[in-house]
Design a protein around this motif. Structure first.
Motif, PDB file in Angstrom:
ATOM      1  N   ALA A   1       0.740   0.251   2.545  1.00 23.93           N
ATOM      2  CA  ALA A   1       0.923   0.521   3.912  1.00 23.93           C
ATOM      3  C   ALA A   1       2.036  -0.266   4.523  1.00 23.93           C
ATOM      4  O   ALA A   1       3.014  -0.146   4.930  1.00 23.93           O
ATOM      5  CB  ALA A   1      -0.250   0.455   4.668  1.00 23.93           C
TER       6      ALA A   1
ATOM      7  N   TRP B   1       0.661   2.333   9.218  1.00 20.77           N
ATOM      8  CA  TRP B   1      -0.340   3.083   8.995  1.00 20.77           C
ATOM      9  C   TRP B   1       0.286   4.706   9.232  1.00 20.77           C
ATOM     10  O   TRP B   1       0.029   5.516   8.803  1.00 20.77           O
ATOM     11  CB  TRP B   1      -1.360   3.044  10.191  1.00 20.77           C
ATOM     12  CG  TRP B   1      -2.703   3.925  10.217  1.00 20.77           C
ATOM     13  CD1 TRP B   1      -2.726   4.994  11.264  1.00 20.77           C
ATOM     14  CD2 TRP B   1      -3.440   4.103   9.228  1.00 20.77           C
ATOM     15  NE1 TRP B   1      -4.049   5.630  10.960  1.00 20.77           N
ATOM     16  CE2 TRP B   1      -4.516   5.211   9.808  1.00 20.77           C
ATOM     17  CE3 TRP B   1      -3.812   3.363   7.983  1.00 20.77           C
ATOM     18  CZ2 TRP B   1      -5.513   5.446   9.196  1.00 20.77           C
ATOM     19  CZ3 TRP B   1      -5.024   3.829   7.471  1.00 20.77           C
ATOM     20  CH2 TRP B   1      -5.731   4.907   7.998  1.00 20.77           C
TER      21      TRP B   1
ATOM     22  N   GLN C   1      -9.139   2.292   9.487  1.00 21.40           N
ATOM     23  CA  GLN C   1      -8.244   1.326   9.619  1.00 21.40           C
ATOM     24  C   GLN C   1      -8.657  -0.175   9.511  1.00 21.40           C
ATOM     25  O   GLN C   1      -8.234  -0.962   8.709  1.00 21.40           O
ATOM     26  CB  GLN C   1      -7.128   1.561  10.871  1.00 21.40           C
ATOM     27  CG  GLN C   1      -6.478   2.279  11.337  1.00 21.40           C
ATOM     28  CD  GLN C   1      -5.951   2.275  12.469  1.00 21.40           C
ATOM     29  OE1 GLN C   1      -6.492   1.876  13.545  1.00 21.40           O
ATOM     30  NE2 GLN C   1      -4.679   2.855  12.669  1.00 21.40           N
TER      31      GLN C   1
ATOM     32  N   LEU D   1      -6.778  -1.141   6.151  1.00 25.69           N
ATOM     33  CA  LEU D   1      -5.834  -2.118   6.662  1.00 25.69           C
ATOM     34  C   LEU D   1      -6.028  -3.674   6.659  1.00 25.69           C
ATOM     35  O   LEU D   1      -5.481  -4.444   7.356  1.00 25.69           O
ATOM     36  CB  LEU D   1      -5.083  -1.702   7.841  1.00 25.69           C
ATOM     37  CG  LEU D   1      -4.497  -0.465   7.933  1.00 25.69           C
ATOM     38  CD1 LEU D   1      -3.812  -0.185   9.342  1.00 25.69           C
ATOM     39  CD2 LEU D   1      -3.665  -0.153   7.012  1.00 25.69           C
TER      40      LEU D   1
END
Length: 453
Positions: free
Chosen positions: A409, A415, A441, A445
């Protein structure tokens, strides 16, 4: 060392751990004291030279986009020749440098940087009985690490590295959550001359100490540890260094206890699993597989699959996770973690989120072929199945997948480049609910440069 940096505060808190009797000011004094005590007097009786290890936290500020594995290995490779500034003395050392899940938080005052929290095991043959020698060795290793880090990644003084010695119990507790361990290598991969018989003697002493603990003397060192050669986890035999985590034949995870060399099971209390020494664990629940980092080849395969999926990368990973947990659900295994993929670190928030998202989001995406890339899904399933079913080692799944997805990412631009439109925040028509997007997320992430709250 800077008096008010966030890195310094984190190092002190890490050294305190849960022991609030060791006050912040006491830990701070240890940090700032350095090696001054070691030079107050000379010992005319010449203390014996012995092989020991002293653990400490090394906190530093580095660019957020660096490759953590490469950075930690490069740092470990620098810690081979130590020089004591006050005396000019030089001596050989070796180090295990451990990536911890703690830290790696964005530095508010230094955009594009994160505060890295590492654990360093500093090995040396020294006159440890000499007053102040333990603190002096930490300072010597710290000076070498600090000089190299600042040469590679110069930052203002508030971001300079700091170090904090740890007690052995806290050091082993941090080891239980280790994500990656690097050992001094390169031109210095071999042990220094004269260390081999000391290592052999150390193994004998540690084996005896585990069988018959001898009061305080048995707890003065990290049990079952000797300097490792460059490479991965040692083989799991009674004469080699114990791995910090293992997975048994029932896909039950076990972790090394602090202080006595025995192992506890993840969720052991509710499963009525008792603490076992390594030999009994191997006999009753073997074969055991040490939990190790993924290979460079597997990391490259996962990243290539995600990059090839483009904006379907997030959906593809979620579908792959669903297929994997679905297969586990019908496996009919007895004992151990409910899902084989959790056995490497059962109970971690990453493992819990991974399975929850597989069932809550991946199951829906699996019915929508336009939302994922089949080639990427197949490759991801292949790699993860190898991680959990390999005959010799086990690779922790949840945190490693999050780390690799986060790197993809970051390199792709965020994103929006790795998730399709329904998984973008604020999509009122045809999008997932906001809490679902946030949950996805939060996991995928979790190790990016700008990690979501």
């Amino acid at each position: 060392m800077p008096k008010d940096s966030r890195a310094r505060t984190r190092a002190i808190r890490a050294a305190q751990g849960e022991n609030r009797e060791r006050r912040y000011t006491q830990a701070s004094h240890t940090l700032d004291g350095g090696a001054s005590a070691s030079q107050k007097s000379a010992d005319p009786t010449a203390p014996p030279m012995e092989l020991h290890v002293v653990p400490f936290v090394f906190a530093c500020t580095v660019p957020a986009a660096l490759d953590r594995h490469a950075f930690v290995q490069a740092l470990a490779d620098q810690l081979h020749t130590l020089r004591r500034e006050k005396t000019g003395e030089e001596y050989e050392g070796r180090a295990d440098v451990v990536v911890l899940p703690q830290g790696w938080e964005p530095e508010q005052q230094l955009p594009g940087h994160v505060g890295a929290m590492l654990l360093v095991n500093a090995w040396a043959v020294r006159p440890w009985a000499r007053a102040g020698e333990w603190e002096a060795v930490v300072t010597d290793f710290y000076d070498a690490g600090k000089a190299w880090v600042l040469e590679q990644y110069p930052v203002p003084v508030e971001g300079h590295p700091v170090a904090m010695p740890l007690d052995n119990e806290k050091a082993l507790a941090l080891y239980n959550g280790a994500q990656f361990v690097a050992h001094t290598g390169g031109e210095h991969a071999e042990m220094p001359a004269g260390w081999a018989p000391l290592v052999a003697a150390r193994r004998t002493e540690l084996a005896a100490a585990v069988r018959e603990p001898q009061g305080e003397a048995a707890g003065q060192d990290l049990p079952e540890m000797v300097p490792n050669a460059r490479g991965g986890a040692a083989k799991t035999s009674s004469s080699s260094r114990r791995p910090y985590r293992v997975v048994d034949r029932f896909y039950q995870g076990w972790y090394l206890r602090s202080g006595d060399g025995t192992f506890d099971a993840d969720g052991g209390h509710r499963r009525e699993l008792e603490t076992l020494d390594f030999t009994m664990l191997e006999l009753t629940r073997g074969p055991l597989r040490p939990v190790v980092p993924p290979t460079d080849e597997d990391c490259a395969a996962v990243k290539a699959a995600l990059v090839g999926a483009g904006r379907k990368a997030a959906g593809s990973l979620l579908v792959a996770l669903y297929r994997l947990v679905l297969e586990d659900a019908g496996a009919g295994r007895e004992g151990g973690a409910r899902y084989r993929m959790m056995a490497g670190r059962e109970g971690s928030w990453e493992s819990e989120d991974m399975v929850r998202l597989a069932w809550n989001v991946g199951v829906d995406l699996a019915e929508k072929k336009t939302r994922f890339d089949e080639a990427a899904v197949s490759e991801l399933v292949r790699v993860v199945q190898g991680w959990v079913t390999g005959p010799d080692v086990y690779v922790e799944v949840a945190a490693n997948l999050a780390w690799l997805f986060s790197k993809v990412a970051d390199e792709a631009g965020g994103w929006s480049a790795v998730a399709d439109r329904p998984l973008q925040p604020g999509q009122r028509v045809g999008g997932h609910p906001e809490h679902v997007v946030e949950a996805v997320q939060h996991y995928l992430l979790s190790q990016t440069v700008e990690r979501p709250a």
